[in-house]
Design a protein around this motif. Structure first.
Motif, PDB file in Angstrom:
ATOM      1  N   ARG A   1       4.553  45.036 -20.394  1.00 25.81           N
ATOM      2  CA  ARG A   1       4.793  43.586 -20.394  1.00 25.81           C
ATOM      3  C   ARG A   1       6.260  43.322 -20.095  1.00 25.81           C
ATOM      4  NH1 ARG A   1       3.295  41.450 -25.808  1.00 25.81           N
ATOM      5  NH2 ARG A   1       1.168  41.596 -25.019  1.00 25.81           N
TER       6      ARG A   1
ATOM      7  N   LYS B   1       4.437  38.639 -18.537  1.00 23.89           N
ATOM      8  CA  LYS B   1       3.378  39.089 -17.622  1.00 23.89           C
ATOM      9  C   LYS B   1       3.125  40.575 -17.824  1.00 23.89           C
ATOM     10  CE  LYS B   1       2.028  39.079 -12.747  1.00 23.89           C
ATOM     11  NZ  LYS B   1       2.426  38.717 -11.364  1.00 23.89           N
TER      12      LYS B   1
ATOM     13  N   HIS C   1       1.656  44.301 -16.581  1.00 26.08           N
ATOM     14  CA  HIS C   1       1.494  45.088 -15.365  1.00 26.08           C
ATOM     15  C   HIS C   1       0.836  46.421 -15.716  1.00 26.08           C
ATOM     16  CE1 HIS C   1       4.521  42.411 -13.417  1.00 26.08           C
ATOM     17  NE2 HIS C   1       5.103  42.460 -14.619  1.00 26.08           N
TER      18      HIS C   1
END
Length: 326
Positions: free
Chosen positions: A86, A91, A93
């Motif tokens: 994160r 976000k 990944h």
């Protein structure tokens, strides 16, 4: 000391400052056992869809982290592992996509049974991007394209959130591991060594090697390892000799002789018995392994090719001892 998990959480030693990691069981996976920095994960998902095994609390990574290295040992099933990272914007990944089944086009399915149960993965390039990358983009990329590129960067700092497990979707590869029943049922089991997050860019590594016949590669501190089950498919007490030579018919420059207790159902013990090769000068080497049973009868010989792309100009190898009685 080994201990069996009775709760929904498991604490293991983390590579980041020795802090413990707490894995939390999910609907499809749980950590069933630990042995020091090793954890045994079991999973079952009949639909063979991806799922996660998350940390109870995300682990904040060093701001200058560049890459991840880790070992895992497949016992059952066929699967792919990815770390969930994160970024500072929240976000998540996926890092990796590390398969329990070698996929290199020159490796036939039958050859996989000569591989150790242990797989090693190390990112050689900077998946996380360096700190000054935004300034470099503005300097080196066309102004109209730079904003598009910047949106794809991962803002620091990062957190390790957990692990994504993807059972092999099949059916093309269901028979690759001679474990059709578990693979088709979406069942699997593996040991995971606590990952290490490295702060040196892989492109700056001083030592770079690739063991072609085992599909293992590493940088710097991670020198090539030869596991007992790399050398033979037999179990029990085995004597072995390992020799490294710069070419098939060249004299050996390094030799080791060991006695192993081989039990593929106990990967942690195999890991502890692994033989680490010395740092070598750049070149192509033949790693030759010969094994004998406890009664002195010859078991088998195996050959592995080692490529050293960057290395020491004056390798410090141990004095070559004379061959033993075998």
């Amino acid at each position: 000391m080994k201990r069996v998990l009775l709760s929904a959480m498991l604490f293991v030693a983390a590579a980041a400052g020795g802090a413990p990691l707490a894995w939390q069981d999910s609907e499809f996976a749980r950590v069933a056992e630990t042995d020091g920095e090793f954890s045994r994960v079991v999973y079952r998902n009949p639909e063979r869809k991806s799922f996660t095994l998350k940390l109870a609390k995300p682990l904040e990574l060093a701001r200058d982290v560049h890459r991840v290295t880790f070992w895992f040992a497949r016992l059952k099933g066929d699967f792919e592992l990815s770390f969930i990272i994160r970024d500072a914007a929240g976000k998540e990944h996926l890092l990796g996509g590390y398969s329990s089944r070698p996929s290199f086009h020159t490796i036939h399915y039958d050859a996989m049974h000569e591989f150790s149960v242990w797989c090693f993965y190390e990112n050689k390039t900077d998946f996380f991007t360096p700190e000054n990358v935004t300034e470099r983009i503005r300097e080196e990329v066309l102004p109209g394209i730079a904003p598009i590129v910047e949106k794809r960067l991962w803002p620091r700092p990062f957190e390790l959130v957990g692990l994504r497990i993807q059972p092999a979707p099949g059916p093309q590869t269901d028979e690759a591991r001679h474990d059709v029943e578990n693979i088709r049922a979406g069942r699997g089991e593996f040991w995971l060594k606590t990952p290490e997050f490295v702060t040196v860019n892989g492109l700056d590594a001083k030592y770079n090697w690739f063991m072609r016949d085992r599909l293992r590669a590493g940088l710097d501190a991670h020198r090539p390892k030869i596991f007992p089950d790399d050398l033979t498919g037999e179990q029990g007490k085995i004597r072995c000799r390992i020799e490294v030579s710069p070419g098939y018919q060249q004299p050996a420059v390094w030799r080791a002789e060991r006695v192993f207790e081989i039990d593929k159902s106990r990967p942690v013990e195999l890991f502890k018995q692994a033989v680490e090769l010395p740092e070598l000068a750049p070149g192509i080497y033949e790693v030759k392994g010969k094994t004998w049973r406890e009664d002195g009868s010859f078991a088998e010989a195996r050959l592995m090719r080692l490529y050293v792309n960057f290395g020491s100009n004056a390798p410090e190898v141990a004095p070559l001892a004379p061959a033993g009685m075998y």
